[in-house]
Design an enzyme around this catalytic site. Structure first.
Site, short mmCIF file in Angstrom:
data_model
loop_
_atom_site.label_atom_id
_atom_site.label_comp_id
_atom_site.label_asym_id
_atom_site.label_seq_id
_atom_site.Cartn_x
_atom_site.Cartn_y
_atom_site.Cartn_z
N GLY A 2 0.84 -1.20 0.00
CA GLY A 2 0.00 0.00 0.00
C GLY A 2 0.86 1.24 0.00
CG ASP A 52 -0.53 2.94 7.08
OD1 ASP A 52 -1.35 2.41 7.86
OD2 ASP A 52 0.47 3.58 7.48
CE1 TYR A 59 1.55 8.72 10.73
CE2 TYR A 59 0.64 7.78 8.73
CZ TYR A 59 1.41 7.65 9.87
OH TYR A 59 2.07 6.47 10.12
CE LYS A 113 -0.25 3.41 11.04
NZ LYS A 113 -0.19 4.50 10.05
CG HIS A 141 0.01 5.65 15.48
ND1 HIS A 141 -0.35 6.70 14.66
CD2 HIS A 141 1.25 5.30 15.08
CE1 HIS A 141 0.64 6.95 13.82
NE2 HIS A 141 1.63 6.12 14.07
N1 LIG Z 1 3.14 3.02 12.81
C1 LIG Z 1 4.13 3.86 12.88
O1 LIG Z 1 4.57 4.24 13.98
C2 LIG Z 1 4.74 4.37 11.62
C3 LIG Z 1 5.94 5.09 11.66
C4 LIG Z 1 6.48 5.52 10.46
C5 LIG Z 1 5.86 5.22 9.26
N2 LIG Z 1 4.67 4.53 9.25
C6 LIG Z 1 3.96 4.22 7.99
O2 LIG Z 1 4.88 3.60 7.10
C7 LIG Z 1 4.94 4.35 5.88
C8 LIG Z 1 6.30 4.24 5.27
O3 LIG Z 1 7.31 4.62 6.19
P1 LIG Z 1 8.22 5.91 6.01
O4 LIG Z 1 7.44 6.94 5.27
O5 LIG Z 1 8.76 6.28 7.33
O6 LIG Z 1 9.48 5.38 5.17
P2 LIG Z 1 9.74 4.69 3.76
O7 LIG Z 1 8.50 4.42 3.03
O8 LIG Z 1 10.67 3.57 4.04
O9 LIG Z 1 10.59 5.81 3.01
C9 LIG Z 1 10.02 7.01 2.63
C10 LIG Z 1 11.16 7.97 2.24
O10 LIG Z 1 11.88 7.44 1.14
C11 LIG Z 1 11.72 8.28 -0.02
N3 LIG Z 1 11.44 7.35 -1.13
C12 LIG Z 1 10.28 6.73 -1.41
N4 LIG Z 1 10.43 5.90 -2.45
C13 LIG Z 1 11.72 6.01 -2.85
C14 LIG Z 1 12.48 5.39 -3.88
N5 LIG Z 1 11.92 4.52 -4.69
N6 LIG Z 1 13.79 5.74 -3.99
C15 LIG Z 1 14.35 6.63 -3.15
N7 LIG Z 1 13.68 7.22 -2.14
C16 LIG Z 1 12.38 6.92 -1.99
C17 LIG Z 1 10.56 9.21 0.30
O11 LIG Z 1 10.74 10.48 -0.27
P3 LIG Z 1 9.72 11.11 -1.37
O12 LIG Z 1 8.34 11.17 -0.73
O13 LIG Z 1 10.30 12.45 -1.63
O14 LIG Z 1 9.77 10.18 -2.54
C18 LIG Z 1 10.67 9.31 1.83
O15 LIG Z 1 11.69 10.25 2.17
C19 LIG Z 1 4.57 5.76 6.34
O16 LIG Z 1 4.25 6.62 5.28
C20 LIG Z 1 3.42 5.45 7.28
O17 LIG Z 1 2.25 5.15 6.53
C21 LIG Z 1 4.11 4.10 10.42
#
Ligand SMILES: NC(=O)c1ccc[n+]([C@@H]2O[C@H](COP(=O)([O-])OP(=O)(O)OC[C@H]3O[C@@H](n4cnc5c(N)ncnc54)[C@H](OP(=O)(O)O)[C@@H]3O)[C@@H](O)[C@H]2O)c1
Length: 322
Positions: free
Chosen positions: A46, A73, A78, A103, A136
């Protein structure tokens, strides 16, 4: 689209993902789904929208839905549930075609408060029913409120207002306490998992109870945001070598690693080319040896906060009514 290469048919023997955590995933389907422990189907991949500003959320979610994502998600904390809902409505897709996950935040814990928090989230999303609703964070400093909130999720599930319920950032000791005091086993535990921090102990505890582990920061996003962490999964030499061997990008290799290990993933991006790249992970297969090399990158050091340090004093901001 920045992905490299085409279908990697030479290494396509693993039609079904090896199930190291008890979950199987048929990776030959066009949109692979997990069957959660209550029978509900959830697309394995997702779009995450943590740190996607509200003003960029409609465009990011719209683009994802346009190219075939069917799972988003978000979270009350957020601040972009309204925009996720707007993109869903504007997509022209039927509500039943998109799996919405959100969440409840810790400031809304307690039974009555959590029931009300569902109304806030559903109202902002503009839906009657949420597909997957998570707590969360566990509030270990006030566990009674956590239990009350989880019992509210159980009520919402029984009333059909949510299709599945779960948790996030729940460590094995806390999971045992939660299971002791509640009735419905969580369908999902969303935790930090990327090559530098993979929490095998938490995944094992999830699997033991039939809980699907969902990886947040699946490509190591938490380590990209933090200036004090020097290494980046995106430039890791091992991941780079594997990516080169498959003519794929490091992000694609990491996402494929999760899926083959039986984890759901929710990569975040606001850039159309990356949103497409991150979903294009079904045409190649990592070998057992490559999976093991990525497993071995685990440092045991988390990028995000220790869940035990999350308290109302440190993180208890209010979630607006509308
Ligand atoms: N439950 C929790 O406590 C918790 C905590 C953190 C996250 N989450 C959920 O998990 C999701 C994903 O985690 P996350 O946002 O922390 O990290 P992630 O998806 O691992 O990484 C996102 C980061 O990487 C960049 N990015 C995305 N695709 C890329 C690619 N193909 N190549 C290079 N860079 C790329 C994005 O920048 P750009 O947007 O500029 O592309 C952003 O800076 C969140 O959006 C959220 O829904 C939940």
């Amino acid at each position: 689209m920045t992905r490299k290469g085409g279908t990697d048919s030479a290494s396509h023997p693993g039609r079904t993902a090896p199930s190291v955590n008890g979950m199987t995933l048929d990776l030959t389907e066009p949109l692979p789904s997990f069957t959660l422990n209550n029978g509900v189907r959830m697309p394995a991949l997702g779009l995450g929208v943590f740190q996607t500003p509200p003003e960029e959320t409609v465009a990011a979610v719209s683009e994802a839905l346009r190219i075939g994502y069917r799972h988003v998600d978000t979270a009350a904390s957020y601040g972009n549930e309204r925009e996720v809902g707007q993109a869903l409505r504007e997509s022209g897709l039927d509500r039943s075609e998109v799996f919405l996950e959100t969440k409840l935040w810790i400031s809304d814990y307690g039974y009555d408060e959590a029931l009300h928090a569902f109304e806030k989230s559903a109202g902002k999303l503009g839906v009657d029913q949420i597909d997957l609703l998570l707590l969360h964070q566990p509030l270990t400093s006030d566990f009674e409120r956590t239990i009350g909130a989880y019992q509210a999720l159980e009520t919402l599930l029984a009333e059909g207002k949510v299709r599945a319920i779960g948790v996030s950032n729940v460590m094995p000791d806390v999971l045992v306490r939660l299971l002791d005091e509640t009735t419905v086993v969580p369908a999902v535990n969303q935790i930090e998992v990327h090559p530098y921090f993979s929490q095998p102990d938490v995944q094992e505890a999830d699997a033991e109870h039939g809980i699907l582990t969902q990886a947040w920061s699946p490509i190591g996003g938490i380590t990209h945001y933090r200036g004090d962490i020097e290494r980046s999964t995106l430039t890791d030499p091992v991941i780079g070598q594997i990516a080169a061997a498959h003519e794929r990008t490091p992000a694609q290799v990491m996402l494929r690693w999760h899926l083959q290990r039986g984890r759901s993933v929710i990569p975040k991006s606001v850039r159309p080319e990356r949103i497409a790249e991150n979903a294009d992970v079904f045409g190649f297969t990592l070998s057992d040896e490559e999976l093991a090399r990525i497993d071995a990158l685990d440092t045991g050091v988390r990028g995000g906060p220790d869940p035990d340090t999350i308290t109302l004093e440190t993180f208890g901001r209010e979630i607006p009514e509308a």
